[in-house]
Design an enzyme around this catalytic site. Structure first.
Site, PDB file in Angstrom:
ATOM      1  N   SER A 129       0.833  -1.202   0.000  1.00  0.00           N
ATOM      2  CA  SER A 129       0.000   0.000   0.000  1.00  0.00           C
ATOM      3  C   SER A 129       0.868   1.253   0.000  1.00  0.00           C
ATOM      4  O   SER A 129       1.936   1.282   0.597  1.00  0.00           O
ATOM      5  CB  SER A 129      -0.908   0.027   1.220  1.00  0.00           C
ATOM      6  OG  SER A 129      -1.676   1.216   1.216  1.00  0.00           O
ATOM      7  N   LYS A 184      -4.622  -6.624   3.954  1.00  0.00           N
ATOM      8  CA  LYS A 184      -4.593  -5.553   2.941  1.00  0.00           C
ATOM      9  C   LYS A 184      -6.004  -5.226   2.463  1.00  0.00           C
ATOM     10  O   LYS A 184      -6.349  -4.064   2.234  1.00  0.00           O
ATOM     11  CB  LYS A 184      -3.719  -5.993   1.753  1.00  0.00           C
ATOM     12  CG  LYS A 184      -3.724  -5.013   0.552  1.00  0.00           C
ATOM     13  CD  LYS A 184      -3.217  -3.637   0.939  1.00  0.00           C
ATOM     14  CE  LYS A 184      -2.799  -2.774  -0.243  1.00  0.00           C
ATOM     15  NZ  LYS A 184      -3.783  -2.527  -1.258  1.00  0.00           N
ATOM     16  N   HIS A 187      -7.560  -3.148   5.084  1.00  0.00           N
ATOM     17  CA  HIS A 187      -6.946  -1.822   4.943  1.00  0.00           C
ATOM     18  C   HIS A 187      -7.673  -1.024   3.847  1.00  0.00           C
ATOM     19  O   HIS A 187      -8.035   0.134   4.035  1.00  0.00           O
ATOM     20  CB  HIS A 187      -5.462  -1.974   4.597  1.00  0.00           C
ATOM     21  CG  HIS A 187      -4.825  -0.746   4.006  1.00  0.00           C
ATOM     22  ND1 HIS A 187      -5.028  -0.341   2.698  1.00  0.00           N
ATOM     23  CD2 HIS A 187      -3.992   0.170   4.538  1.00  0.00           C
ATOM     24  CE1 HIS A 187      -4.364   0.764   2.467  1.00  0.00           C
ATOM     25  NE2 HIS A 187      -3.709   1.098   3.565  1.00  0.00           N
ATOM     26  N   ASN A 188      -7.902  -1.656   2.698  1.00  0.00           N
ATOM     27  CA  ASN A 188      -8.560  -0.967   1.592  1.00  0.00           C
ATOM     28  C   ASN A 188     -10.004  -0.624   1.928  1.00  0.00           C
ATOM     29  O   ASN A 188     -10.516   0.425   1.534  1.00  0.00           O
ATOM     30  CB  ASN A 188      -8.500  -1.813   0.322  1.00  0.00           C
ATOM     31  CG  ASN A 188      -7.122  -1.801  -0.316  1.00  0.00           C
ATOM     32  OD1 ASN A 188      -6.122  -1.541   0.353  1.00  0.00           O
ATOM     33  ND2 ASN A 188      -7.053  -2.087  -1.595  1.00  0.00           N
ATOM     34  N   GLU A 191      -9.913   2.328   4.037  1.00  0.00           N
ATOM     35  CA  GLU A 191      -9.595   3.448   3.132  1.00  0.00           C
ATOM     36  C   GLU A 191     -10.885   3.972   2.487  1.00  0.00           C
ATOM     37  O   GLU A 191     -11.108   5.187   2.421  1.00  0.00           O
ATOM     38  CB  GLU A 191      -8.618   2.953   2.073  1.00  0.00           C
ATOM     39  CG  GLU A 191      -8.160   3.962   1.059  1.00  0.00           C
ATOM     40  CD  GLU A 191      -7.272   3.291   0.003  1.00  0.00           C
ATOM     41  OE1 GLU A 191      -7.587   3.443  -1.200  1.00  0.00           O
ATOM     42  OE2 GLU A 191      -6.294   2.621   0.363  1.00  0.00           O
ATOM     43  N   TYR A 192     -11.751   3.072   2.015  1.00  0.00           N
ATOM     44  CA  TYR A 192     -13.057   3.470   1.463  1.00  0.00           C
ATOM     45  C   TYR A 192     -13.829   4.284   2.510  1.00  0.00           C
ATOM     46  O   TYR A 192     -14.415   5.320   2.195  1.00  0.00           O
ATOM     47  CB  TYR A 192     -13.895   2.233   1.112  1.00  0.00           C
ATOM     48  CG  TYR A 192     -13.694   1.640  -0.257  1.00  0.00           C
ATOM     49  CD1 TYR A 192     -14.765   1.497  -1.139  1.00  0.00           C
ATOM     50  CD2 TYR A 192     -12.458   1.168  -0.671  1.00  0.00           C
ATOM     51  CE1 TYR A 192     -14.608   0.911  -2.390  1.00  0.00           C
ATOM     52  CE2 TYR A 192     -12.289   0.582  -1.920  1.00  0.00           C
ATOM     53  CZ  TYR A 192     -13.358   0.460  -2.773  1.00  0.00           C
ATOM     54  OH  TYR A 192     -13.204  -0.128  -4.013  1.00  0.00           O
ATOM     55  N   HIS A 452     -38.861 -20.792  13.775  1.00  0.00           N
ATOM     56  CA  HIS A 452     -37.401 -20.777  13.892  1.00  0.00           C
ATOM     57  C   HIS A 452     -36.913 -20.806  15.340  1.00  0.00           C
ATOM     58  O   HIS A 452     -35.704 -20.849  15.556  1.00  0.00           O
ATOM     59  CB  HIS A 452     -36.829 -19.552  13.175  1.00  0.00           C
ATOM     60  CG  HIS A 452     -36.987 -19.631  11.687  1.00  0.00           C
ATOM     61  ND1 HIS A 452     -36.387 -20.595  10.919  1.00  0.00           N
ATOM     62  CD2 HIS A 452     -37.698 -18.864  10.824  1.00  0.00           C
ATOM     63  CE1 HIS A 452     -36.705 -20.423   9.653  1.00  0.00           C
ATOM     64  NE2 HIS A 452     -37.511 -19.377   9.563  1.00  0.00           N
TER      65      HIS A 452
END
Length: 483
Positions: A129, A184, A187-188, A191-192, A452
């Site tokens: 990065s 990674k 990390h991205n 970043e977004y 359920h």
């Protein structure tokens, strides 16, 4: 002739810059590109007179390397990586190392690690990065794969990566198989989230406070000198001051449709697979998707009504509220990202060093910031911390920031300004601190229509009950599963 320390395949900008970085740290690098002209042009250009060796076939590349051979691919993720691996395997010997430095999806790296190890070779999938500048001057690197390969590549990776103030390298071993590419990916995703939060702050200042790019430049300049000090705040400051040839701000001339390469989407899918509420990053991905619907939005703007934005309060105080909203939301984004990494580590048997990951992100990478030092301290103080929000420092941040955060979200909603990341972060914070959520009603609904079952507050956990809500159903219950 002295053999090269490492070979690199793929001379696009990132590959070229990594080669120049490695050579500048004293390593001899062999290079190969499928298009031979790229090798020739590189050797006659930037690489001229340097310890860089050109290879015009994969065999020539492999033969030029010191054993154990280290071959790093900087090529497009996907089938191209698999094809290159198949071409390399027959040329390599036991103990040689193939490295993927691209943005590969972590399940692919898990599969490739097992496959390559079955051939007697070693594999590393490493996140890199920092973009073009980071590749040249020092990226953040997140290697995972075959643990036996680490000692062979460690001297190179830790020499070329970014360093923090005390000289610590922003690169260390992350974990087995796909761990490096998973970290990674997260990390991205963060970043977004960071970019979306900054964009929401910008829109609030532009559309609600009526500020100019020059005025916002000053705000981001001040923010970058405090606890928000980070690469993304820094470049936002610079972008807002940048003028076109006619003197007008360039930012105002850029079309509002965002692109993406898919890593944020992968992060959201991984969170759904793990059952982790990664709400802020999910909203950041969807905000880019909504921005891409430009023609539809333009048409809708002429048909759909909403409030006209107006502000008559104290602008300076509200800008401080925006700063608090941005900072608190950012904390939530990282808290969610770390929760996802913890869940994945349990699923895949990775032994992740969470404080070490924060250190790797302190320099070189796109999300580098002063704030990451506090995350490292949090995990140094408590290695089993279940959520960053529970760390004393971050608990204090949320207490100090939340009044301004709430005022910003309320003002945005009242004035019709979309702030999906800030509001989803606040809802996550309120949901996480809520002792009793309305999921009891949801469980009753699920039991009513699908038998359920549900657990009871007056019975031990793990004991399930079914109610015949209409008096017409039977006592048979559906099987249970937990995401």
């Amino acid at each position: 002739m002295k053999k090269s320390d490492i070979g690199l395949i793929g001379l696009a900008v990132m590959g070229e810059n990594l080669v120049m970085n490695m050579e500048s740290k004293g390593f001899t690098v062999s290079v190969y590109n499928r298009t031979a002209d790229k090798v020739t042009n590189f050797l006659n250009g930037r690489a001229k007179g340097k310890n860089i060796v050109g290879a015009f076939s994969l065999k020539e590349l492999v033969d030029s390397l010191e054993k154990p051979r280290k071959v790093m691919m900087m090529i497009k993720a996907g089938s191209a990586v698999d094809d290159m691996i198949e071409s390399l395997i027959p040329l390599l010997e036991e103990g040689d190392i193939i490295i993927d430095g691209g943005n590969s999806h972590f399940p692919d790296t898990m599969r490739r690690t097992a496959y390559i190890e079955s051939k007697g070779l070693l594999y590393i999938g490493t996140g890199v990065s920092g973009g073009e500048e980071g590749a040249l001057k020092g990226p953040s690197m997140m290697p995972g794969g075959s643990p036996a390969a680490w000692n062979s590549v460690k001297p190179i990776f830790q020499a070329i990566c970014a360093k923090v103030e005390d000289g610590s390298p922003c690169c260390d071993w992350v974990g087995e198989n796909g761990a490096g590419h998973f970290v990674k990916m997260v990390h991205n995703g963060i970043e977004y989230g960071d970019m979306q939060l900054i964009c929401e702050s910008y829109q609030l200042m532009r559309d609600l406070l009526g500020m100019t790019p020059d005025g916002m430049h000053e705000v981001f300049r001040e923010w970058n000198e405090g606890e928000l000090d980070s690469y993304l705040i820094e470049i936002t400051r610079d972008i807002l001051a940048y003028k076109d040839t006619d003197g007008a701000p360039v930012v105002d001339k850029i079309l509002d449709t965002a692109g993406q390469k898919g890593t944020g989407k992968w992060t959201g899918i991984a969170a759904l697979d793990e059952g982790i509420p990664l709400t802020l990053i999910g909203e950041a991905v969807f905000a880019r998707c909504l921005s891409a619907m430009k023609d539809e939005r333009v048409a809708a703007s002429k048909v759909l009504s909403g409030p006209a934005a107006s502000f008559d309060g104290d602008k300076k105080a509200f800008i401080e509220d925006i700063r608090n909203a941005l900072f608190a939301s950012k904390v939530v984004s990282y808290a969610q990202g770390y929760t996802l990494m913890r869940a994945a580590a349990k699923t895949y048997g990775w032994n992740l060093n969470y404080g070490g990951i924060a250190l790797m992100w302190r320099g070189g990478c796109i999300i580098r910031s002063v704030f990451l030092g506090k995350i490292k301290e949090a995990f140094d103080n408590n290695a089993t911390l279940p959520n960053l929000l529970l760390d004393p420092y971050f608990k204090g941040v949320m207490e100090n920031a939340q009044n301004g955060w709430r005022r910003v979200c309320a003002a945005a909603l009242t004035n019709g300004i979309p702030v999906p990341a800030m509001t989803s972060a606040l809802c996550y914070y309120d949901g996480y601190r809520c002792e009793r959520l309305p999921a009891n009603l949801l469980q009753a609904q699920r039991d009513y229509f699908g038998a359920h079952t549900y657990e009871r507050t007056d019975a031990p956990r793990g004991e399930f009950f079914h109610t015949n809500w209409t008096g017409e159903g039977g006592d048979t219950a559906a099987s249970n599963y937990v995401v």
